[in-house]
Design a protein around this motif. Structure first.
Motif, PDB file in Angstrom:
ATOM      1  N   THR A  15       0.834  -1.206   0.000  1.00 21.49           N
ATOM      2  CA  THR A  15       0.000   0.000   0.000  1.00 21.49           C
ATOM      3  C   THR A  15       0.866   1.252   0.000  1.00 21.49           C
ATOM      4  O   THR A  15       1.737   1.407   0.864  1.00 21.49           O
ATOM      5  CB  THR A  15      -0.911   0.010   1.255  1.00 21.49           C
ATOM      6  OG1 THR A  15      -1.518  -1.277   1.376  1.00 21.49           O
ATOM      7  CG2 THR A  15      -1.983   1.071   1.143  1.00 21.49           C
ATOM      8  N   LEU A  16       0.635   2.112  -0.967  1.00 25.82           N
ATOM      9  CA  LEU A  16       1.326   3.403  -1.019  1.00 25.82           C
ATOM     10  C   LEU A  16       0.321   4.480  -0.657  1.00 25.82           C
ATOM     11  O   LEU A  16      -0.791   4.494  -1.171  1.00 25.82           O
ATOM     12  CB  LEU A  16       1.863   3.679  -2.436  1.00 25.82           C
ATOM     13  CG  LEU A  16       2.640   2.553  -3.111  1.00 25.82           C
ATOM     14  CD1 LEU A  16       3.116   3.002  -4.490  1.00 25.82           C
ATOM     15  CD2 LEU A  16       3.825   2.134  -2.251  1.00 25.82           C
ATOM     16  N   ASP A  38      -1.084   7.287  -4.416  1.00 28.90           N
ATOM     17  CA  ASP A  38      -1.868   6.366  -3.596  1.00 28.90           C
ATOM     18  C   ASP A  38      -2.129   5.128  -4.423  1.00 28.90           C
ATOM     19  O   ASP A  38      -2.653   5.236  -5.528  1.00 28.90           O
ATOM     20  CB  ASP A  38      -3.248   6.957  -3.261  1.00 28.90           C
ATOM     21  CG  ASP A  38      -3.147   8.218  -2.438  1.00 28.90           C
ATOM     22  OD1 ASP A  38      -2.350   8.229  -1.482  1.00 28.90           O
ATOM     23  OD2 ASP A  38      -3.854   9.198  -2.758  1.00 28.90           O
ATOM     24  N   MET A  39      -1.784   3.978  -3.904  1.00 28.47           N
ATOM     25  CA  MET A  39      -2.069   2.742  -4.633  1.00 28.47           C
ATOM     26  C   MET A  39      -2.210   1.621  -3.630  1.00 28.47           C
ATOM     27  O   MET A  39      -1.358   1.459  -2.763  1.00 28.47           O
ATOM     28  CB  MET A  39      -0.923   2.418  -5.603  1.00 28.47           C
ATOM     29  CG  MET A  39      -1.350   2.467  -7.055  1.00 28.47           C
ATOM     30  SD  MET A  39      -0.221   1.696  -8.213  1.00 28.47           S
ATOM     31  CE  MET A  39       1.283   2.558  -7.993  1.00 28.47           C
ATOM     32  N   ALA A  40      -3.297   0.852  -3.746  1.00 28.13           N
ATOM     33  CA  ALA A  40      -3.475  -0.298  -2.862  1.00 28.13           C
ATOM     34  C   ALA A  40      -3.386  -1.549  -3.725  1.00 28.13           C
ATOM     35  O   ALA A  40      -4.305  -1.853  -4.478  1.00 28.13           O
ATOM     36  CB  ALA A  40      -4.809  -0.219  -2.143  1.00 28.13           C
ATOM     37  N   ILE A  41      -2.254  -2.239  -3.642  1.00 28.81           N
ATOM     38  CA  ILE A  41      -2.012  -3.419  -4.469  1.00 28.81           C
ATOM     39  C   ILE A  41      -2.337  -4.661  -3.647  1.00 28.81           C
ATOM     40  O   ILE A  41      -1.862  -4.807  -2.515  1.00 28.81           O
ATOM     41  CB  ILE A  41      -0.548  -3.426  -4.957  1.00 28.81           C
ATOM     42  CG1 ILE A  41      -0.281  -2.114  -5.719  1.00 28.81           C
ATOM     43  CG2 ILE A  41      -0.276  -4.648  -5.830  1.00 28.81           C
ATOM     44  CD1 ILE A  41       1.138  -1.957  -6.186  1.00 28.81           C
ATOM     45  N   ARG A  42      -3.163  -5.523  -4.239  1.00 29.39           N
ATOM     46  CA  ARG A  42      -3.654  -6.688  -3.480  1.00 29.39           C
ATOM     47  C   ARG A  42      -2.588  -7.774  -3.380  1.00 29.39           C
ATOM     48  O   ARG A  42      -1.709  -7.858  -4.252  1.00 29.39           O
ATOM     49  CB  ARG A  42      -4.870  -7.276  -4.190  1.00 29.39           C
ATOM     50  CG  ARG A  42      -6.019  -6.296  -4.275  1.00 29.39           C
ATOM     51  CD  ARG A  42      -7.169  -6.903  -5.078  1.00 29.39           C
ATOM     52  NE  ARG A  42      -8.110  -5.867  -5.449  1.00 29.39           N
ATOM     53  CZ  ARG A  42      -8.474  -5.568  -6.694  1.00 29.39           C
ATOM     54  NH1 ARG A  42      -7.978  -6.252  -7.717  1.00 29.39           N
ATOM     55  NH2 ARG A  42      -9.323  -4.602  -6.934  1.00 29.39           N
ATOM     56  N   PRO A  43      -2.716  -8.637  -2.389  1.00 25.47           N
ATOM     57  CA  PRO A  43      -1.749  -9.738  -2.261  1.00 25.47           C
ATOM     58  C   PRO A  43      -1.705 -10.563  -3.549  1.00 25.47           C
ATOM     59  O   PRO A  43      -2.751 -10.952  -4.069  1.00 25.47           O
ATOM     60  CB  PRO A  43      -2.313 -10.569  -1.102  1.00 25.47           C
ATOM     61  CG  PRO A  43      -3.171  -9.630  -0.316  1.00 25.47           C
ATOM     62  CD  PRO A  43      -3.716  -8.645  -1.310  1.00 25.47           C
ATOM     63  N   SER A  72       7.916  12.194   1.756  1.00 24.93           N
ATOM     64  CA  SER A  72       6.789  12.055   2.688  1.00 24.93           C
ATOM     65  C   SER A  72       5.862  10.960   2.192  1.00 24.93           C
ATOM     66  O   SER A  72       5.964  10.520   1.046  1.00 24.93           O
ATOM     67  CB  SER A  72       6.034  13.379   2.844  1.00 24.93           C
ATOM     68  OG  SER A  72       5.449  13.734   1.612  1.00 24.93           O
ATOM     69  N   GLY A  73       4.968  10.535   3.052  1.00 26.87           N
ATOM     70  CA  GLY A  73       4.027   9.482   2.695  1.00 26.87           C
ATOM     71  C   GLY A  73       4.423   8.156   3.298  1.00 26.87           C
ATOM     72  O   GLY A  73       5.430   8.057   3.999  1.00 26.87           O
TER      73      GLY A  73
END
Ligand SMILES: Nc1ncnc2c1ncn2[C@@H]1O[C@H](COP(=O)(O)OP(=O)(O)OP(=O)(O)O)[C@@H](O)[C@H]1O
Ligand SMILES: [Mg+2]
Length: 373
Positions: A15-16, A38-43, A72-73
């Motif tokens: 997750t970024l 922003d990026m939510a990468i799944r397993p 940052s982030g």
């Protein structure tokens, strides 16, 4: 072919959150290369990061890998925050080409080295199996100095894969391979990725590679992810003009038009009196100047009734599986490329009517390039 290796029991998400990189070099203004990703990468998911040169792809990957500090982030693997951890503690496999190999050792010894140091069971079978699948048999006994750039690239890839990392980052992993090896190794990479379940980001310039590998595609420009979706979503429903132009071959046609109220959705007038195209867009006022995008694959030549614009074929190319008719429209400079069925043929100067399904006529804000819906 089977391998003796078991996939990681728990593939990890990546997750970024608002990830930013500002480079500040002495004597120069600071430069923001990555502007809040922003990026939510799944397993176990494979994401292709696609974008033009200089848009921040490598910078993003290097931050995730821990090879570059984060301005940052946050970066999380599973629910573990890793953005402040040293690279070695992140559990990330990195297939960067610049990764050093030990010159006195053969390729095989190089691949085994880290595994043996960690006393990994089945290391030899793992190395032999993966190297065979990446078509590396003929280079296993060579020293790094004797390798071609395409061979070095496969060694870097194999080295990342044999470590069986939960997260795998690859920066242009196939760019030096010739076209046919590239296709085969690409396929094998995808199969290995599925089998082992590494959560993977592959950076590439090449849209065919991105489309063929990716579960989801992140299209990036100027330090910003412009759209993150499946290849079909990105192709069929582009978020803005940049994405529409960057993905798709032949490139999408871009024209200028004026929206006309037509009860519900607008029609868009093209050129001077050439006609109009139906759209499904409702959120645009009558008389608004808009940018119109129509993919060559969506254009239809025929005797349309009412819906359609009159164009003149300027030239026609017969390719193997389809034709391309480049056409001009009275009153506008831009040509329109139409992909036609293989059996059809057109002559220069031929006048035809061109239309497209209303839902495939995309409108964009002429200033911002944002999609109008
Ligand atoms: N160490 C650095 N110091 C200052 N600026 C940098 C540094 N590294 C990269 N940049 C700048 O950051 C921007 C993004 O670079 P990056 O290498 O991430 O792009 P990229 O998308 O990987 O491009 P390519 O496709 O050409 O590899 C570029 O404008 C680059 O000049
Ligand atoms: Mg790069």
């Amino acid at each position: 072919m089977t391998t003796t290796v078991t996939p990681p029991d728990t593939a990890q998400s990546l997750t970024l959150d608002k990830l930013v990189k500002t480079y500040s070099s002495r004597g120069r203004e600071s430069f923001q290369a990555v502007k809040g990703i922003d990026m939510a990468i799944r397993p176990g998911e494979l994401v292709a990061l696609l974008g033009p040169s200089g848009c921040g792809k490598t910078t993003t990957l290097r931050m995730i890998a821990g090879l570059e500090t984060v301005t940052s982030g946050s970066i999380r693997i599973g629910d573990r925050e890793v953005s402040q951890l040293p690279a070695a503690k992140r559990g990330i496999g990195v297939g960067f080409e610049s990764y050093a190999l030990y010159p006195p050792m053969s390729v095989r010894e190089n691949l085994l080295y880290g595994l043996k140091a960690r006393k990994v069971k089945g290391a030899e079978q793992m190395v032999d199996s993966i190297s065979r699948r990446l078509e590396m048999d003929d280079m296993m006994g060579l020293r790094p100095a004797g390798l071609s750039s395409g061979q070095k690239q496969r060694v870097a890839l194999a080295r990342a894969l044999v470590r069986n990392p939960p997260v795998l980052l690859l920066d242009e992993p196939l760019s030096h391979l010739d076209a046919s090896a590239r296709q085969r190794v690409r396929r094998e990479l995808k199969v290995l990725q599925r089998e082992f379940g590494y959560t993977t980001i592959v950076v590439t310039h090449d849209q065919v590679e991105a489309l063929s590998l990716a579960d989801r595609l992140a299209v990036m420009d100027a330090g910003v992810v412009q759209q993150f979706g499946t290849p079909d979503e990105v192709f069929d429903d582009p978020a803005n003009l940049f994405v529409a132009q960057f993905v798709g071959e032949p490139q999408i046609n871009v024209l200028h038009g004026v929206a006309r109220a037509a009860g519900g959705a607008v029609r868009v007038e093209i050129g001077s009196g050439a006609g109009a195209l139906d759209t499904t867009v409702t959120g645009v006022a009558d008389g608004t100047k808009v940018t119109v995008g129509i993919r060559p694959q969506d254009c239809v030549i025929g005797s349309a009734t009412g819906n359609g614009i009159r164009v003149t074929v300027a030239y026609f190319e017969h390719l193997l599986e389809f034709g391309l008719a480049t056409s001009t429209v009275a009153g506008i400079e831009e040509g329109i490329v139409v992909q036609t069925p293989a059996a059809e043929s057109y002559e220069p100067e031929q006048q035809v009517t061109l239309s497209a399904p209303a839902e495939r006529v995309y409108l964009f804000d002429s200033d911002s390039g944002e999609r109008l819906r």
